[in-house]
Design an enzyme around this catalytic site. Structure first.
Site, short mmCIF file in Angstrom:
data_model
loop_
_atom_site.label_atom_id
_atom_site.label_comp_id
_atom_site.label_asym_id
_atom_site.label_seq_id
_atom_site.Cartn_x
_atom_site.Cartn_y
_atom_site.Cartn_z
N CYS A 118 -19.57 12.94 -3.80
CA CYS A 118 -20.27 12.46 -4.99
C CYS A 118 -21.70 12.17 -4.59
CB CYS A 118 -19.61 11.17 -5.50
SG CYS A 118 -20.31 10.62 -7.06
N CYS A 120 -23.70 9.73 -6.02
CA CYS A 120 -24.26 8.44 -6.46
C CYS A 120 -24.73 7.54 -5.32
CB CYS A 120 -23.29 7.69 -7.38
SG CYS A 120 -21.78 7.15 -6.57
N CYS A 128 -24.14 10.16 -10.49
CA CYS A 128 -23.26 11.00 -9.67
C CYS A 128 -23.68 12.47 -9.67
CB CYS A 128 -21.82 10.86 -10.15
SG CYS A 128 -21.23 9.15 -10.08
N LYS A 201 -10.25 9.62 -13.58
CA LYS A 201 -11.10 8.52 -13.13
C LYS A 201 -11.80 7.93 -14.35
CE LYS A 201 -15.08 7.37 -10.27
NZ LYS A 201 -15.92 7.74 -9.13
N ARG A 211 -19.89 -0.83 -5.97
CA ARG A 211 -21.31 -0.48 -6.16
C ARG A 211 -22.21 -1.42 -5.36
NH1 ARG A 211 -20.76 1.37 -12.51
NH2 ARG A 211 -19.21 2.98 -12.05
N ARG A 234 -21.90 5.16 -16.57
CA ARG A 234 -21.33 6.48 -16.26
C ARG A 234 -20.41 7.00 -17.37
NH1 ARG A 234 -23.25 6.08 -11.24
NH2 ARG A 234 -22.39 4.72 -9.63
N GLU A 250 -6.97 16.09 -17.71
CA GLU A 250 -7.86 16.18 -16.54
C GLU A 250 -7.05 16.55 -15.29
OE1 GLU A 250 -11.11 15.78 -15.92
OE2 GLU A 250 -12.00 14.75 -17.65
N LYS A 265 -7.26 6.57 -11.11
CA LYS A 265 -8.14 5.53 -10.60
C LYS A 265 -8.82 4.82 -11.75
CE LYS A 265 -12.47 5.11 -8.22
NZ LYS A 265 -13.67 5.76 -7.82
N SER A 298 -12.00 -1.39 -5.69
CA SER A 298 -12.67 -2.58 -5.16
C SER A 298 -12.45 -3.82 -6.02
CB SER A 298 -14.17 -2.29 -5.02
OG SER A 298 -14.72 -1.89 -6.27
N TYR A 337 -7.94 -1.04 0.04
CA TYR A 337 -8.67 -1.78 1.06
C TYR A 337 -7.75 -2.73 1.83
CZ TYR A 337 -12.49 0.14 -1.63
OH TYR A 337 -13.32 1.03 -2.27
C1 PBG Z 1 -18.26 7.40 -6.37
C2 PBG Z 1 -17.10 6.48 -6.31
C3 PBG Z 1 -16.93 5.21 -6.87
C4 PBG Z 1 -15.71 4.72 -6.42
C5 PBG Z 1 -15.15 5.72 -5.62
N1 PBG Z 1 -16.02 6.80 -5.59
C6 PBG Z 1 -17.85 4.39 -7.68
C7 PBG Z 1 -18.20 4.75 -9.05
O1 PBG Z 1 -17.70 5.71 -9.63
O2 PBG Z 1 -19.09 4.07 -9.55
C8 PBG Z 1 -15.13 3.38 -6.71
C9 PBG Z 1 -14.15 2.86 -5.70
C10 PBG Z 1 -13.87 1.41 -5.78
O3 PBG Z 1 -14.27 0.71 -6.72
O4 PBG Z 1 -13.21 0.92 -4.85
N2 PBG Z 1 -18.52 7.95 -7.59
#
Ligand code: PBG
Length: 354
Positions: A118, A120, A128, A201, A211, A234, A250, A265, A298, A337
């Site tokens: 990605c 970003c 992204c 996603k 982020r 996004r 998807e 996700k 996260s 994590y």
């Molecule tokens: C990159 C990406 C993101 C996450 C995984 N790959 C962030 C986003 O889409 O803003 C998030 C993972 C997480 O929150 O642990 N695009």
């Protein structure tokens, strides 16, 4: 009356009736990688998580591997001065993640290395993909799908050349799996690298702490596009969570494009999607070769940590229960994590949490 309680009246009885379990083999540990040496920077909104330079990453991954976790997912985090409008640091030759993959593979050949694909974390504006003037709104910018695809493919190629086992496109550009698959298939050295689609996603507020960790929140495009308005979020590429079926579409598209793994996700608020995707595409179906993955993101991590730190929840038990729930919904692999902690506490978990 059915005497269900007979199935629960002792530990042995409960163990006999359990049909979902959690193994270290199910877990994938994410890491944030930075340039430099001997660098370890704590991420405040993700207690226990740090950004690591490659040397520290290798040490850390060695400990993870000894604890029994043999899969990692790598994110590159670059300093602001190394970001540009096109995210060049993501796919330049010998980029940060390519070097990290090489170091990990030479220290730990048995480790499965997955890399996030990605832009970003590498773009000055934090989106992204590439920007272009919007066709529908004068003075506004859009994220351009098709011109982003070759950059994602090139990024994946550099990681695969470095030895990545799996590349995981998370940019939510349409056709990203096909573009990457086609590029990897061009060269015998990269054709065995698999693709893990971040297929379903969602545009989720649960990515907030990530982020912070990755410095990837949408920010500023004024240097390259003076006077233009940058998309503030996004939502034009990540999925709207007020839909029941699009996640499955998807996933179907990613399978058709050649993904070997498909992902839902975040995990906990999206277990319905995961369960239905598993019924449709998981074991026992025509696409049983494709593995189902869930990402406990996260914000899910931060939420459980915060409650545990306040003494409101029992940390070990909620970690275990949340992961069992994700397995029960159908995930064969979980990105979390908590992976290292779960593996290190394995004996305690087995003794205490059943
Ligand atoms: C990159 C990406 C993101 C996450 C995984 N790959 C962030 C986003 O889409 O803003 C998030 C993972 C997480 O929150 O642990 N695009």
């Amino acid at each position: 009356m059915i005497r269900f309680r007979q199935t629960r009246d002792s530990q042995a009885e409960r163990d006999r009736h359990a049909d979902v379990d959690l193994s270290v083999d199910d877990l994938i540990m994410p890491y944030f990688v930075v340039e430099g040496r001997d660098r370890q920077e704590a991420v405040p909104s993700m207690p226990g998580v740090s950004r690591l330079s490659i040397d520290r990453l290798v040490d850390e991954a060695r400990g993870l591997y000894c604890a029994g976790v043999s899969k990692v997912l790598l994110f590159g985090v670059v300093d602001d001065k190394d970001k540009d409008e096109r995210g060049s640091a993501a796919y330049s030759s010998d980029n940060l993640i390519a070097r990290a993959v090489r170091a990990l593979k030479s220290a730990l050949p048995g480790m499965t290395v997955i890399t996030d694909i990605c832009l970003c974390e590498y773009t000055s504006h934090g989106h992204c993909g590439l920007l272009r003037p919007s066709v529908s709104e004068a003075g506004a910018l859009d994220v351009d799908n098709d011109s982003t695809l070759p950059l994602l493919a090139e990024m994946a190629r550099t990681h695969a050349m470095a030895g990545a086992d799996i590349v995981a496109p998370s940019a939510m550009m349409d056709g990203q799996v096909a573009a990457i698959r086609a590029r990897l298939d061009e060269d015998p050295q990269t054709e065995d690298c698999q693709v893990m689609g971040y297929s379903a996603k969602y545009a989720s507020a649960f990515y907030g702490p990530f982020r912070d960790a990755a410095g990837s929140a949408p920010g500023d495009a004024s240097a390259s596009w003076p006077g233009f308005k940058l998309p503030a979020n996004r939502k034009t590429y990540q999925m709207d969570y007020r839909t029941r079926t699009q996640g499955l579409e998807e996933i179907a598209a990613d399978i058709q494009e050649g993904a070997a793994y498909v992902m839902v996700k975040p995990a906990m608020p999206y277990l319905d999607i995961l369960a239905r995707a598993t019924d449709k595409f998981g074991l026992g179906t025509e696409s049983a070769h494709v593995k189902m993955v869930a990402y406990q993101v996260s914000g899910e991590y931060a939420m459980l940590c915060a409650a545990a730190e306040n003494g409101w929840l029992d940390r070990d038990r909620v970690i275990y229960e949340s992961l069992i729930g994700i397995k029960r919904a159908g995930a064969e692999l979980i990105i979390t994590y908590f992976a290292k902690e779960v593996a290190e506490k394995r004996l305690t978990l087995n003794g205490y949490l059943k």
